[in-house]
Design a protein around this motif. Sequence first.
Motif, mmCIF file in Angstrom:
data_model
loop_
_atom_site.group_PDB
_atom_site.id
_atom_site.type_symbol
_atom_site.label_atom_id
_atom_site.label_comp_id
_atom_site.label_asym_id
_atom_site.label_seq_id
_atom_site.Cartn_x
_atom_site.Cartn_y
_atom_site.Cartn_z
ATOM 1 N N VAL A 99 0.838 -1.201 0.000
ATOM 2 C CA VAL A 99 0.000 0.000 0.000
ATOM 3 C C VAL A 99 0.875 1.254 0.000
ATOM 4 N N TYR A 100 1.905 1.270 0.845
ATOM 5 C CA TYR A 100 2.783 2.440 0.887
ATOM 6 C C TYR A 100 3.461 2.658 -0.464
ATOM 7 N N GLY A 101 3.999 1.589 -1.024
ATOM 8 C CA GLY A 101 4.684 1.705 -2.317
ATOM 9 C C GLY A 101 3.772 2.200 -3.421
ATOM 10 N N VAL A 102 2.557 1.679 -3.467
ATOM 11 C CA VAL A 102 1.600 2.103 -4.494
ATOM 12 C C VAL A 102 1.206 3.567 -4.276
ATOM 13 N N LEU A 103 0.898 3.935 -3.043
ATOM 14 C CA LEU A 103 0.498 5.316 -2.753
ATOM 15 C C LEU A 103 1.593 6.321 -3.098
ATOM 16 N N MET A 104 2.840 5.945 -2.833
ATOM 17 C CA MET A 104 3.943 6.873 -3.100
ATOM 18 C C MET A 104 4.177 7.094 -4.588
#
Length: 170
Positions: free
Chosen positions: A70-75
């Motif tokens: 989730v963090y990687g996609v959001l960033m």
Amino acid sequence: MELQQPTCDVTEILERVKVMMQAQQNSLYANELECIQAVLENEGWTGLFSRGLGPTLAREVPSYGIYFVVYGVLMQTALAEGLGSVAPLVCGAISGCACWIPVYPIDVVKTLVQNTEGGNEDSAMDVAMQLYRDEGVGAFYNGLTPKMLRASVNHAVTFWVYDLMMGVLV
């Protein structure tokens, strides 16, 4: 894989002691070492190392997968681009909450399993079924709001510091 076992063992001990210390009534244990001693006397080493290990792993493995994805996609979104330097804070908070929501019922069961002492050897499945019979589905989400508040702050700061350190080191 060999490095994960000692980490898991230490995490399991700390998690068990934390749960027992938080749930104690009448100051049953004066400190963490006294709590460990009581578990060892009543359950032996297996009680210290393995009670709640199954639910802990069932919570941790998917949770961390969700967290970093989730963090990687959001960033990589326009949202992160628009947020600029505060993107790690916002995306970290969102990913922290996202990783807890699907595994929170497992965490509730894990806590109940770890909060037993002595001869009570109910499996995680037995505990989950009893909780459902006694209190319904809502019982699996008791305490979710404070967990989300804590997760959002904790993970926002974690990724913000990570981003700062990567900027310094790379």
